[in-house]
Scaffold this active site. Structure first.
Site, PDB file in Angstrom:
ATOM      1  N   HIS A  98       0.848  -1.189   0.000  1.00 46.21           N
ATOM      2  CA  HIS A  98       0.000   0.000   0.000  1.00 46.21           C
ATOM      3  C   HIS A  98       0.891   1.249   0.000  1.00 46.21           C
ATOM      4  O   HIS A  98       1.449   1.621   1.035  1.00 46.21           O
ATOM      5  CB  HIS A  98      -0.901   0.024   1.233  1.00 46.21           C
ATOM      6  CG  HIS A  98      -1.907  -1.080   1.285  1.00 46.21           C
ATOM      7  ND1 HIS A  98      -3.000  -1.117   0.438  1.00 46.21           N
ATOM      8  CD2 HIS A  98      -1.988  -2.183   2.076  1.00 46.21           C
ATOM      9  CE1 HIS A  98      -3.716  -2.199   0.716  1.00 46.21           C
ATOM     10  NE2 HIS A  98      -3.124  -2.861   1.694  1.00 46.21           N
ATOM     11  N   HIS A 108      -0.633  -6.681  -5.285  1.00 49.65           N
ATOM     12  CA  HIS A 108      -0.732  -7.938  -4.539  1.00 49.65           C
ATOM     13  C   HIS A 108      -0.108  -9.047  -5.371  1.00 49.65           C
ATOM     14  O   HIS A 108      -0.217  -9.059  -6.604  1.00 49.65           O
ATOM     15  CB  HIS A 108      -2.205  -8.269  -4.269  1.00 49.65           C
ATOM     16  CG  HIS A 108      -2.457  -9.718  -3.950  1.00 49.65           C
ATOM     17  ND1 HIS A 108      -2.940 -10.623  -4.882  1.00 49.65           N
ATOM     18  CD2 HIS A 108      -2.261 -10.431  -2.815  1.00 49.65           C
ATOM     19  CE1 HIS A 108      -3.043 -11.813  -4.322  1.00 49.65           C
ATOM     20  NE2 HIS A 108      -2.641 -11.733  -3.078  1.00 49.65           N
ATOM     21  N   GLY A 260      -6.589 -21.837  11.484  1.00 48.55           N
ATOM     22  CA  GLY A 260      -5.930 -21.426  12.718  1.00 48.55           C
ATOM     23  C   GLY A 260      -4.606 -20.734  12.483  1.00 48.55           C
ATOM     24  O   GLY A 260      -3.697 -20.830  13.317  1.00 48.55           O
TER      25      GLY A 260
END
Length: 303
Positions: A98, A108, A260
């Site tokens: 950014h 990206h 997770g």
């Protein structure tokens, strides 16, 4: 597939993280990436590198991760039921940059490898990845350069590869509830294994290696473009679309949350500052309207 093959992928990815961080730091007078090593309780871990408050880049994250476990999350098995109840390893490099200047696009990139095993059954594996560009005040020559570099990355692998994976990118980075693309696209591919390990791996490397060639020249051209409060406000407003896509549609974000993963590393893709405006529309014929009218729709940039 051997453990040596897996190690080749891992060493390449770690080296790619190093080279991309070095190239981006070369544009910064003093700001540097800070490294954060982490471990995942179920297996594996990663190296998160984040640069903040640079002269050129307001925030950038370049992550390497290699995680393993005994059960893939629903985001991976929903369309691939053959992956249920398989041990897995997943590794990749993922980055989002950014910049400060609204005339420098956000970018990206991601390249990744997944392998899933089950006793008595063949190993399932594939490569995926790509890169895409999200401008606020786009310059057509920059978009053409970006796509020309993307085509160069694909050239050795077949004449139709760029057009196939360019379309996949346009389709994937489409914000359905806004009826607009996130940016001007690039490349996106997934589930690549039909070429065999060596050629599939070589393609992933080509995509990863071409990211800096695609992005850095744009940064260098636009980083000193004068801008004011109007351009900054529009940049912050459009960053909201980035947040919307990543939290609603992005498979990588969903995989990380469901498996997770380390939350700080997963959400480092978010812009550091965003403005939200209710029912805002660009003024007809304005520079901001050009983005909507001419760029946020799939098209052939190289024709």
């Amino acid at each position: 597939m051997t453990s040596n093959d897996i190690n080749k992928v891992k060493y390449y990815l770690m080296g790619l993280q190093d080279s991309i961080c070095g190239a981006l730091e070369s544009e910064e007078p003093s700001a540097r990436f800070v490294e954060d090593l982490w471990e995942r309780p179920e297996g594996g871990g990663g190296r998160t590198r984040v640069l903040v408050n640079g002269d050129i880049f307001e925030q950038g994250g370049v992550n390497f991760s290699h995680v393993s476990g005994f059960k893939l999350p629903p985001s991976a098995t929903a369309k691939r039921p053959e992956l249920i109840d398989r041990q897995f390893q997943a590794m990749g490099v993922s980055l989002v940059i950014h910049p400060h200047n609204p005339y420098v696009p956000t970018s990206h990139a991601n390249v990744r490898f997944l392998m899933a095993e089950k006793s008595g059954e063949p190993t399932i594996w594939w490569f995926g990845g790509g890169f895409d560009l999200t401008p606020f005040y786009p310059c057509r020559e920059d978009v053409i350069h970006w796509h020309q570099t993307a085509r160069n990355a694909c050239q050795a692998f077949g004449e139709s590869i760029y057009s196939t994976y360019k379309k996949w990118c346009d389709d994937y980075f489409f914000i359905k509830h806004r009826n607009e693309t996130r940016g001007v696209g690039g490349l996106f591919f997934d589930d690549l294994n039909e070429w065999g390990f060596d050629r599939s791996f070589a393609f992933m490397q080509s995509v990863g290696n071409h990211y800096i060639d695609a992005y850095l020249p744009i940064v260098q051209k636009r980083k000193n473009t004068p801008y004011g409060e109007r351009e900054r406000n529009f940049q912050l407003y459009r960053r909201g679309r980035y947040v919307e896509f990543n939290l609603v549609y992005d498979r990588g974000t969903l995989f990380g949350l469901q498996s997770g993963g380390r939350i700080e590393s997963i959400l480092m893709s978010m812009p550091p500052v965003v403005n939200w405006k209710y029912n805002w529309k660009p003024e007809l014929g304005s520079p901001e309207a050009i983005l909507y009218d001419e760029y946020l729709k799939p098209q052939n940039w190289l024709d």
